[in-house]
Design a protein around this motif. Structure first.
Motif, mmCIF file in Angstrom:
data_model
loop_
_atom_site.group_PDB
_atom_site.id
_atom_site.type_symbol
_atom_site.label_atom_id
_atom_site.label_comp_id
_atom_site.label_asym_id
_atom_site.label_seq_id
_atom_site.Cartn_x
_atom_site.Cartn_y
_atom_site.Cartn_z
ATOM 1 N N ARG A 140 -29.218 -6.805 19.657
ATOM 2 C CA ARG A 140 -27.804 -7.127 19.897
ATOM 3 C C ARG A 140 -27.068 -5.931 20.507
ATOM 4 N NH1 ARG A 140 -30.321 -10.922 17.887
ATOM 5 N NH2 ARG A 140 -30.805 -11.165 20.060
ATOM 6 N N PRO A 158 -21.776 -13.044 19.255
ATOM 7 C CA PRO A 158 -21.288 -14.423 19.250
ATOM 8 C C PRO A 158 -21.836 -15.215 18.067
ATOM 9 C CG PRO A 158 -22.060 -13.812 21.432
ATOM 10 C CD PRO A 158 -22.447 -12.694 20.517
ATOM 11 N N ALA A 159 -20.916 -15.826 17.315
ATOM 12 C CA ALA A 159 -21.277 -16.630 16.147
ATOM 13 C C ALA A 159 -20.087 -17.499 15.772
ATOM 14 C CB ALA A 159 -21.649 -15.726 14.971
ATOM 15 N N ASN A 211 -21.549 -14.114 10.714
ATOM 16 C CA ASN A 211 -22.513 -13.016 10.582
ATOM 17 C C ASN A 211 -21.977 -11.933 9.649
ATOM 18 O OD1 ASN A 211 -24.447 -14.166 12.232
ATOM 19 N ND2 ASN A 211 -23.744 -13.093 14.066
ATOM 20 N N THR A 246 -17.009 -18.816 13.814
ATOM 21 C CA THR A 246 -15.953 -18.114 13.092
ATOM 22 C C THR A 246 -15.402 -19.043 12.018
ATOM 23 O OG1 THR A 246 -15.374 -16.847 15.051
ATOM 24 C CG2 THR A 246 -13.725 -16.966 13.325
ATOM 25 N N GLU A 267 -13.135 -15.092 10.735
ATOM 26 C CA GLU A 267 -14.142 -14.035 10.617
ATOM 27 C C GLU A 267 -15.508 -14.591 10.989
ATOM 28 O OE1 GLU A 267 -14.865 -10.533 7.455
ATOM 29 O OE2 GLU A 267 -15.087 -12.540 6.608
ATOM 30 N N SER A 268 -16.298 -13.787 11.690
ATOM 31 C CA SER A 268 -17.647 -14.174 12.093
ATOM 32 C C SER A 268 -18.495 -14.488 10.861
ATOM 33 C CB SER A 268 -18.295 -13.023 12.869
ATOM 34 O OG SER A 268 -19.688 -13.212 12.992
ATOM 35 N N HIS A 282 -23.303 -5.590 22.528
ATOM 36 C CA HIS A 282 -22.367 -5.903 21.446
ATOM 37 C C HIS A 282 -22.050 -4.634 20.660
ATOM 38 C CE1 HIS A 282 -22.901 -10.098 22.395
ATOM 39 N NE2 HIS A 282 -24.219 -9.961 22.291
ATOM 40 N N SER A 290 -19.531 -7.965 14.213
ATOM 41 C CA SER A 290 -18.485 -8.976 14.409
ATOM 42 C C SER A 290 -18.339 -9.390 15.875
ATOM 43 C CB SER A 290 -17.149 -8.481 13.873
ATOM 44 O OG SER A 290 -16.749 -7.323 14.560
#
Length: 165
Positions: free
Chosen positions: A76, A88-89, A98, A91, A95-96, A81, A85
């Motif tokens: 990542r 990409p994930a 992840n 939300t 908040e993510s 990235h 946070s």
């Protein structure tokens, strides 16, 4: 006539809103910080676990979680990235997931560690029964399972492993 009254020992508990003696644990800028007061509240720890013991358990939990995610995190980072946070994930509540799963993994590792390390601590002075010890072991295993699931969810792999004997 005299009276002797025996009461259970008093246990001071630190309210979750009292972060003064606790602080945060960080594994670097890429990973979310873990607030010890929030963790204490989330996993229902009272003041019998001292701040020093909590800090040690959380440091180990962060190290274990980061070690499990290290190869994935490096990929990542290579993609550009700048933090967990930023990957990409989905939300949830702004908040993510992840970040939420990372926090859950750390919390569960820490709680399992504390359950195992302080399983002989009993403030009532009662003798420990074997079934109490088995219940604590089961509880620690459930926390470890939840931590593993959180890490596997971040990695995007199945939670289930099946082996033929």
């Amino acid at each position: 006539m005299s009276l002797i009254a025996a009461a259970p020992p008093l246990v001071r508990t630190t309210p979750p809103s009292d972060p003064a003696p606790l602080g945060k644990v960080s594994a670097g800028a890429w990973w979310p910080e873990i607030d010890l007061a929030t963790l204490r509240d989330a996993v229902r720890l009272d003041g019998t676990i001292t701040p020093a013991r909590l800090l040690t358990a959380v440091q180990e939990a962060v190290a274990a979680t980061v070690a499990q995610l290290d190869a994935w995190a490096q990929i990542r980072k290579d993609e550009g990235h700048e933090s967990l946070s930023a990957v990409p994930a989905l939300t949830v509540d702004g908040e993510s997931v992840n970040v939420q799963r990372f926090r859950r993994a750390v919390y569960c590792h820490a709680k399992a560690n504390l359950i195992e390390r302080y399983s002989d601590y009993d403030t009532t002075g009662r003798e420990r029964r074997k079934d109490q010890d088995e219940a604590r072991e089961d509880q620690a295993e459930h926390h470890r399972r939840d931590a593993t699931w959180a890490v596997r969810d971040i990695l995007g792999v199945s939670r289930l492993n099946v082996e033929l004997i």
